[in-house]
Write an enzyme that holds these catalytic residues in place. Sequence first.
Site, PDB file in Angstrom:
ATOM      1  N   HIS A  28       0.793  -1.320  -0.075  1.00  0.00           N
ATOM      2  CA  HIS A  28      -0.138  -0.111  -0.027  1.00  0.00           C
ATOM      3  C   HIS A  28       0.912   1.168   0.045  1.00  0.00           C
ATOM      4  O   HIS A  28       2.063   0.917   0.402  1.00  0.00           O
ATOM      5  CB  HIS A  28      -1.073   0.072   1.227  1.00  0.00           C
ATOM      6  CG  HIS A  28      -0.422  -0.229   2.526  1.00  0.00           C
ATOM      7  ND1 HIS A  28       0.138  -1.384   3.026  1.00  0.00           N
ATOM      8  CD2 HIS A  28       0.065   0.730   3.402  1.00  0.00           C
ATOM      9  CE1 HIS A  28       0.619  -1.099   4.250  1.00  0.00           C
ATOM     10  NE2 HIS A  28       0.719   0.042   4.568  1.00  0.00           N
ATOM     11  N   CYS A  62       4.472  10.251   9.372  1.00  0.00           N
ATOM     12  CA  CYS A  62       4.316   9.359   8.401  1.00  0.00           C
ATOM     13  C   CYS A  62       3.004   8.877   8.601  1.00  0.00           C
ATOM     14  O   CYS A  62       2.387   8.858   9.368  1.00  0.00           O
ATOM     15  CB  CYS A  62       5.310   7.928   8.584  1.00  0.00           C
ATOM     16  SG  CYS A  62       5.343   7.277  10.400  1.00  0.00           S
ATOM     17  N   GLU A 110       4.849  -1.317   2.409  1.00  0.00           N
ATOM     18  CA  GLU A 110       4.514   0.079   1.760  1.00  0.00           C
ATOM     19  C   GLU A 110       5.592   0.568   0.691  1.00  0.00           C
ATOM     20  O   GLU A 110       6.702   0.092   0.578  1.00  0.00           O
ATOM     21  CB  GLU A 110       4.729   1.394   3.133  1.00  0.00           C
ATOM     22  CG  GLU A 110       3.886   1.113   4.137  1.00  0.00           C
ATOM     23  CD  GLU A 110       4.043   2.151   5.128  1.00  0.00           C
ATOM     24  OE1 GLU A 110       2.998   2.245   5.956  1.00  0.00           O
ATOM     25  OE2 GLU A 110       5.204   2.584   5.395  1.00  0.00           O
TER      26      GLU A 110
END
Length: 177
Positions: A28, A62, A110
């Site tokens: 993702h 983040c 990620e």
Amino acid sequence: MTEMVPAWVEGRLMPVEKLEAHQRGLRHMAISVFVMAGEAVLIQRRAAGKYHTPGLWANTCCTHPRWGEEAADCAVRRLREELGITGLVTVFADRVEYRADVGNGLTEHEVVDIFVAEAPSDLPVNPDPEEVWETRWVDLTDLAREVKEHPERFTPWLRIYLAEHMERIFGKLRVVQ
């Protein structure tokens, strides 16, 4: 409120609930920001109530962009929401992909757009206690040393960024040996 993030399912980018993306270990999108004042970087200790990696030190901020949100807009939004920081110019530094176990059966897989912003050392910071336990400025060289000496105090992604992507994120002048 359910937060939908961009994730790849069977090779297709689509909106997926954030917790589900972590539970399934789906690849993702994410963003990470490093706010710098000279050679010092602003880091945050994640709030105790976070559903993964609570109490660990991470980069300035983040998160995951919302479905349909541009990464650069997300970076500016999260600086404001997590730390009360506004008015900085974020500059794209690199795109990094990593996969890490973050505990409790959750996985971060990620594709991260990393941004860097220059700031004055007296930058006002007003952390949201739901997101951030505390913040501190630390010299980049000292941070790299701390991460090597006490990796258990830092998030997996910060350890990965510093170990594998220093030059690409911070440039040749800021590479720490």
